[in-house]
Each structure stands twice: as C-alpha cells, then as structure tokens.
Design a protein around this motif. Structure first.
Motif, mmCIF file in Angstrom:
data_model
loop_
_atom_site.group_PDB
_atom_site.id
_atom_site.type_symbol
_atom_site.label_atom_id
_atom_site.label_comp_id
_atom_site.label_asym_id
_atom_site.label_seq_id
_atom_site.Cartn_x
_atom_site.Cartn_y
_atom_site.Cartn_z
ATOM 1 N N ALA A 280 60.423 -9.607 41.280
ATOM 2 C CA ALA A 280 60.786 -8.166 41.179
ATOM 3 C C ALA A 280 60.359 -7.654 42.411
ATOM 4 O O ALA A 280 59.431 -8.503 43.361
ATOM 5 C CB ALA A 280 59.655 -7.338 40.098
ATOM 6 N N ALA A 281 61.281 -6.802 43.120
ATOM 7 C CA ALA A 281 60.912 -6.228 44.497
ATOM 8 C C ALA A 281 59.627 -5.557 44.471
ATOM 9 O O ALA A 281 58.872 -5.614 45.691
ATOM 10 C CB ALA A 281 62.061 -5.088 44.817
ATOM 11 N N TYR A 286 54.822 -5.530 47.254
ATOM 12 C CA TYR A 286 53.668 -4.934 46.997
ATOM 13 C C TYR A 286 52.824 -4.166 48.178
ATOM 14 O O TYR A 286 52.211 -3.133 48.086
ATOM 15 C CB TYR A 286 52.661 -5.368 46.080
ATOM 16 N N ASP A 287 52.715 -4.902 49.286
ATOM 17 C CA ASP A 287 52.080 -4.493 50.306
ATOM 18 C C ASP A 287 52.685 -3.864 51.588
ATOM 19 O O ASP A 287 52.277 -3.593 52.596
ATOM 20 C CB ASP A 287 51.276 -5.930 51.094
ATOM 21 N N ASN A 288 54.015 -3.595 51.123
ATOM 22 C CA ASN A 288 54.782 -2.966 52.203
ATOM 23 C C ASN A 288 55.747 -1.836 51.410
ATOM 24 O O ASN A 288 56.820 -2.097 51.069
ATOM 25 C CB ASN A 288 55.763 -3.877 52.721
ATOM 26 N N GLU A 289 55.027 -0.679 51.269
ATOM 27 C CA GLU A 289 55.914 0.358 50.533
ATOM 28 C C GLU A 289 56.936 0.855 51.175
ATOM 29 O O GLU A 289 58.122 1.200 50.583
ATOM 30 C CB GLU A 289 54.530 1.549 50.282
ATOM 31 N N ALA A 290 57.186 0.957 52.459
ATOM 32 C CA ALA A 290 58.208 1.216 53.197
ATOM 33 C C ALA A 290 59.734 0.365 52.720
ATOM 34 O O ALA A 290 60.531 1.085 52.713
ATOM 35 C CB ALA A 290 58.163 1.190 54.734
ATOM 36 N N ILE A 291 59.472 -0.850 52.633
ATOM 37 C CA ILE A 291 60.596 -1.853 52.400
ATOM 38 C C ILE A 291 60.990 -1.539 50.666
ATOM 39 O O ILE A 291 62.010 -1.375 50.455
ATOM 40 C CB ILE A 291 60.255 -3.328 52.879
ATOM 41 N N TYR A 292 59.877 -1.725 50.131
ATOM 42 C CA TYR A 292 60.296 -1.341 48.608
ATOM 43 C C TYR A 292 60.921 -0.015 48.270
ATOM 44 O O TYR A 292 61.749 0.236 47.401
ATOM 45 C CB TYR A 292 58.959 -1.406 48.031
ATOM 46 N N ILE A 294 63.096 1.758 50.451
ATOM 47 C CA ILE A 294 64.523 1.540 50.670
ATOM 48 C C ILE A 294 65.235 1.015 49.544
ATOM 49 O O ILE A 294 66.625 1.044 49.347
ATOM 50 C CB ILE A 294 64.906 1.294 52.115
ATOM 51 N N ILE A 295 64.621 -0.052 48.797
ATOM 52 C CA ILE A 295 65.284 -0.720 47.676
ATOM 53 C C ILE A 295 65.421 -0.020 46.720
ATOM 54 O O ILE A 295 66.440 0.046 45.862
ATOM 55 C CB ILE A 295 64.431 -1.924 47.450
ATOM 56 N N ARG A 296 64.254 0.905 46.269
ATOM 57 C CA ARG A 296 64.188 1.648 45.082
ATOM 58 C C ARG A 296 65.142 2.751 45.141
ATOM 59 O O ARG A 296 65.861 3.268 44.174
ATOM 60 C CB ARG A 296 62.688 2.065 44.644
ATOM 61 N N ASN A 297 65.298 3.371 46.432
ATOM 62 C CA ASN A 297 66.103 4.637 46.646
ATOM 63 C C ASN A 297 67.526 4.360 46.683
ATOM 64 O O ASN A 297 68.488 5.104 46.700
ATOM 65 C CB ASN A 297 65.371 5.318 47.556
ATOM 66 N N VAL A 298 67.923 3.012 47.113
ATOM 67 C CA VAL A 298 69.224 2.752 46.969
ATOM 68 C C VAL A 298 69.961 3.386 48.248
ATOM 69 O O VAL A 298 70.886 4.052 47.746
ATOM 70 C CB VAL A 298 70.183 2.752 45.869
ATOM 71 N N GLU A 299 69.507 3.259 49.465
ATOM 72 C CA GLU A 299 70.139 4.224 50.640
ATOM 73 C C GLU A 299 70.244 3.317 51.682
ATOM 74 O O GLU A 299 69.660 2.030 52.049
ATOM 75 C CB GLU A 299 69.112 4.965 50.810
ATOM 76 N N ILE A 303 64.702 0.571 59.173
ATOM 77 C CA ILE A 303 63.210 0.920 59.706
ATOM 78 C C ILE A 303 62.760 -0.200 60.558
ATOM 79 O O ILE A 303 63.272 -1.099 60.623
ATOM 80 C CB ILE A 303 62.515 1.196 58.236
ATOM 81 N N LEU A 304 61.760 0.377 61.118
ATOM 82 C CA LEU A 304 61.072 -0.683 61.845
ATOM 83 C C LEU A 304 59.413 -0.787 61.335
ATOM 84 O O LEU A 304 58.957 0.242 61.221
ATOM 85 C CB LEU A 304 60.891 -0.342 63.457
ATOM 86 N N ILE A 305 59.182 -2.172 61.276
ATOM 87 C CA ILE A 305 57.907 -2.659 60.664
ATOM 88 C C ILE A 305 57.163 -3.172 61.504
ATOM 89 O O ILE A 305 57.559 -4.339 62.242
ATOM 90 C CB ILE A 305 58.220 -3.468 59.292
ATOM 91 N N ASN A 306 55.852 -2.950 61.545
ATOM 92 C CA ASN A 306 54.989 -3.869 62.622
ATOM 93 C C ASN A 306 54.021 -4.426 61.561
ATOM 94 O O ASN A 306 53.287 -3.583 60.830
ATOM 95 C CB ASN A 306 54.267 -2.932 63.439
ATOM 96 N N THR A 307 53.826 -5.755 61.650
ATOM 97 C CA THR A 307 52.852 -6.305 61.071
ATOM 98 C C THR A 307 52.161 -7.545 61.756
ATOM 99 O O THR A 307 52.536 -7.809 62.891
ATOM 100 C CB THR A 307 53.430 -6.842 59.655
ATOM 101 N N VAL A 308 51.341 -8.331 61.235
ATOM 102 C CA VAL A 308 50.946 -9.509 61.765
ATOM 103 C C VAL A 308 50.969 -10.808 60.830
ATOM 104 O O VAL A 308 50.534 -10.434 59.597
ATOM 105 C CB VAL A 308 49.328 -9.126 62.198
ATOM 106 N N LYS A 309 51.274 -11.793 61.372
ATOM 107 C CA LYS A 309 51.573 -12.878 60.528
ATOM 108 C C LYS A 309 51.058 -14.171 61.284
ATOM 109 O O LYS A 309 51.457 -14.381 62.675
ATOM 110 C CB LYS A 309 52.947 -13.430 60.307
ATOM 111 N N ASP A 310 49.918 -14.870 60.788
ATOM 112 C CA ASP A 310 49.714 -15.993 61.309
ATOM 113 C C ASP A 310 48.914 -15.745 62.491
ATOM 114 O O ASP A 310 48.818 -16.512 63.797
ATOM 115 C CB ASP A 310 50.608 -17.303 61.767
ATOM 116 N N GLY A 311 48.173 -14.541 62.814
ATOM 117 C CA GLY A 311 47.436 -14.142 64.018
ATOM 118 C C GLY A 311 48.447 -13.499 65.199
ATOM 119 O O GLY A 311 48.064 -13.130 66.290
#
Length: 482
Positions: A280-281, A286-292, A294-299, A303-311
């Motif tokens: 399920a989306a 679950y840790d990124n409400e902004a992406i979820y 736009i999936i839920r609102n069907v639009e 958007i631009l997302i800033n995150t950290v992966k592997d430091g």
C-alpha cells in the motif's frame, strides 16, 4: 501406402496444413519470441498431419511408421512452449545450457524411445489394430516411459503458463488480455489430453482429440497474430523501457496498491526492501506525507523533497501523473522520482561563477579608476614638461631645475603602480585580504611625498604630526590604495 480417408483424418490434415502455413508466415515475418510460438505451431502441424494419415491407414506397419513421424512434434512441443514463455516474458537470460539441457533431455529421450520401442517396449508395451470402430484404429498399451513423457508435458505446459501469468498478472489490461489468450492456447489442448488419458473423452476408445484441440486453438491464434498483430506490443518492451530508466517509476492502482515499479526506484527509497508489488502507498510512504498526499489526492503535481540517505543529502523531484480511463474515470497514478542533487550543485556553482564574474568586473572598474585618478596626472605632467622643453617654452636650465622634482614624482608613481599591480594580482587569485603588521607612518610618508606636488599646486599643506613608529594590523596594499 494406402489411405482410406474419413472425416477425422481429412479435418486433421486440412487444419494441419493451415496451421503449418500460418506458422511459416509468422516465423519469417514477426519477431524473435513470436517465432518460437510459430515453431510450437509447426511442431503441432507435424503431429496433426501424420496423425491424420494414421487415422486413414489400414496396416499396422504403416501406422507405426507414421507414429515415428508424429513424435517429432509430440516430443518437442512442451519444450518449445517453455522456451517461448521465457523469451516472450523477457527471461531470455535464463536460456543457458544449465536450463536448456534438462528442458530438452526428456523430449530427445522420448523420441529415441519411440524409435527403438520394438526392442524394449518401454514407451508402448504393446501395439495392435482395433477394428471395433468405423475404420481401423491403432490400439496402444502404454509403458512406463510414456507416463514419464506425459507427466513432463503437463509440467512443461503448467510451468510456461505460470511464467506468463506471474509476469503479467499486474500488467496493463491490454497485456493481461494477450497473456490470457496465450495461457488459454496452452491449457485448452492440455485439458483435452487429460480427458483423453483418463478415458472421459475418447471416441471409439482410441481416437485422441488433443491434436484437434491444439490445431483449433492455433488456427485462431495464428490469424490473431497476423490480422490483429496480437503480439506487436509485447509486454517485455514495456519492462525493458522501465528497467532502462534512471528515473524512479512507481505505478499505483485505484486502491493505492503498488502494481509496477522499475529498479531505479530502490535507490531513492530509504527502505528499498519495502518496495514490493501489492504494498500500500500508505505503508510505502508512511514517513513522507507529502508524497502520499499527492497519491491520495489524485492530482498532477510536482514537489521537491529533501532527505538524507546513507549519510548523504538527497534532493528529489517528485511528479505525479493520474491515469484516467474514458469510461470508469480514475484507475491509477504514476509517481516519478528524479534525483536533483547533482543538478542543484551545478546550479549553485553556476551562480557562484556568475557572482565571481560580477566581482571581477567591479575589480576592473576600480583598477581603471585608480589608474585614471592617481597615475594619469603625474604621467601627463612629465609629458607636458617634455613638450614645453621641445617647444622652447622653457629653457634647458629650467628643465634641469625641475628634473629632480620630476624624478621624485616618478619614483612615487612607480611605488604606487607596484602596489596597484600587487593588489590587482591578489584580487584575481581570490586573496582578497592579507592581514599583516606594518608601520603606518612609513606608508603615510610615502603617500605624502607622492601627493606633495599636487597639494602645493592646490595650495594644500599635508602635515604628519607624528613620526613615531605606529604598528597596525591590516592589508597593506588596501591601505596604500586608499
């Protein structure tokens, strides 16, 4: 050879020739995977054609010789079906000797067993003619190897069917229709064979309807391939495109369930192991409400997302594309994930270079302003003095009287020019400030001497009230220019 044709033999021979013609046309006109389907059809042609002749025969030797020819098709149809399934679904890399040898081992063994059956009777324990029907029929008692080959055939068709279904069960409806058509063409004849083996459908106790079922199915399949280009849009093409994309692609259905994704997606997710078909989306993001959202609102949104992966910092550009159907409306959404980290770094460098160019341009303006203000006067004064001497406006004696003063002024100009060039060089190297200790009185004395003539002409008196050593901490070249 003598043949007494009947309705069964005539229908088999005609349909076999038709399927054979279709298979040859498909093999020369269409693509790689469809050619393997054409080979399967051609093998079925061999079985059906010679079985039709067998049903028209009236001697045992003639029937046995025709069985040898029939088994060219019977033995290898299951193996050809597996190879077709692997190529069509994009698993061509599996076709290595380690896989191909066991796939073709039993078909080759079966064919050899049939050819040598008279010596060991492992395939058919007994062979005879039955005259209980409207025409002579071959009466067979099966041996142990016949059961091995039958079991292998069922497993091969089942395995090929599972490969097709497993690959495309969550694909686009167009590809699902193609897959269902293929699966039906494989299972329908197998079901007839199972009914024949169990004695449920066995006309006159001996006639095998399996070739009839195969040929009927392949006639429809062959015309569909040629007339409607049934497999021109292979699902594997979609998968290869998806796998080659560097942008992450996620496809969700109307219930917010993941139905497809490409390998690049995993490099953008914090937990790649969670990316699975059917998840399920809400669980995936679950840790990124902004992406979820736009999936839920069907639009359709970016958007631009800033995150950290592997430091390391990760800047993602996320785009959603709703999938709309003309009849039922919304039925899914596509999410595109694009790593913008490197692009943002390049943009930052470009902005920095633009600022550097602006500063260099300002430096150029300062440089020429200083030259114009502080150097032009003394140099033009020397030029004018030489001109006046050459024009006899002043005498040589007056010129020699002025020469020490001119020499002193030019010495000060040389010092100023040297300082100016040193400062400009440091600015071009990016060394904007060089802090050091120096005696400010010495610097002021030099400047007093440089400006003394100009000050006297303007009746200005420059006085240094202190001649003591005064140490300061500053950039000497900058203070000198000021």
């Amino acid at each position: 050879m003598e043949f007494i044709h009947n309705a069964f033999s005539i229908s088999l021979i005609i349909s076999s020739l038709l399927v054979g013609g279709l298979s040859i046309y498909i093999a020369f006109k269409l693509s790689d995977s469809t050619r393997w389907m054409a080979l399967t059809m051609f093998l079925m042609t061999i079985w059906g054609f010679f079985y039709g002749l067998e049903l028209a025969s009236n001697s045992l030797d003639q029937m046995i010789n025709l069985i040898y020819l029939e088994y060219i098709g019977i033995s290898f149809i299951p193996a050809s079906w597996i190879v077709f399934s692997l190529i069509y679904t994009g698993y061509k890399k599996w076709l290595r000797p380690l896989i191909l040898i066991p796939v073709f081992l039993i078909p080759v063994t079966t064919f050899l067993m049939v050819l040598t059956n008279g010596h060991h009777h492992l395939h058919y324990s007994s062979v005879g003619i039955s005259n209980s029907g409207p025409f002579p029929l071959l009466e067979l008692e099966v041996g142990p190897w016949y059961l091995v080959h039958t079991f292998y055939s069922y497993i091969a068709f089942l395995l090929g069917t599972l490969i097709l279904w497993g690959r495309f069960k969550n694909a686009d409806p167009l590809y699902q229709t193609q897959s269902i058509f293929l699966i039906a063409s494989g299972l329908f004849p197998v079901i007839f064979n199972l009914l024949y083996q169990t004695g449920v459908i066995k006309p006159f106790s001996e006639i095998d309807l399996t070739p009839f079922a195969f040929l009927f199915t392949y006639i429809i399949l062959g015309f569909a391939i040629i007339r409607y280009q049934l497999f021109s849009l292979k699902p594997v093409a979609q998968n290869r495109i998806m796998e080659s994309l560097t942008v992450g692609v996620l496809v969700f259905d109307g219930n917010e369930k993941l139905i497809d994704f490409n390998p690049a997606t995993k490099q953008f997710h914090l937990d790649p192991g969670k990316i699975k078909i059917g998840v399920a989306a809400s669980s995936l993001f679950y840790d990124n409400e902004a992406i979820y959202n736009i999936i839920r609102n069907v639009e359709e949104k970016i958007i631009l997302i800033n995150t950290v992966k592997d430091g390391q910092e990760l800047n993602l550009r996320v785009k959603s594309i709703p999938m709309l159907d003309k009849t039922s409306g919304f039925y899914g959404v596509i999410i595109l994930l694009d790593d913008q980290t490197d692009q943002l770094k390049v943009n930052k460098q470009l902005r920095q270079q633009a600022n550097d160019l602006i500063q260099l341009n300002e430096l150029k303006d300062k440089f020429f302003s200083i030259i114009s203000h502080d150097l032009k006067g003394p140099i033009f004064g020397v030029k004018e003095l030489i001109h006046m001497t050459q024009s006899n406006i002043i005498s040589k004696e007056e010129f020699y009287t002025m020469l020490p003063e001119v020499s002193k002024n030019m010495e000060q100009v040389a010092i100023l020019l040297e300082n100016l060039l040193a400062w400009a060089s440091s600015q071009l190297r990016g060394e904007h400030i060089q802090i050091q200790n120096f005696n400010i009185v010495t610097l002021l004395t030099q400047q007093q001497k440089l400006l003394d003539r100009i000050a006297r002409e303007k009746r200005i008196e420059i006085i240094l009230e202190s001649e003591e050593i005064i140490e300061i901490l500053a950039d000497r070249n900058m203070i000198d220019l000021v």
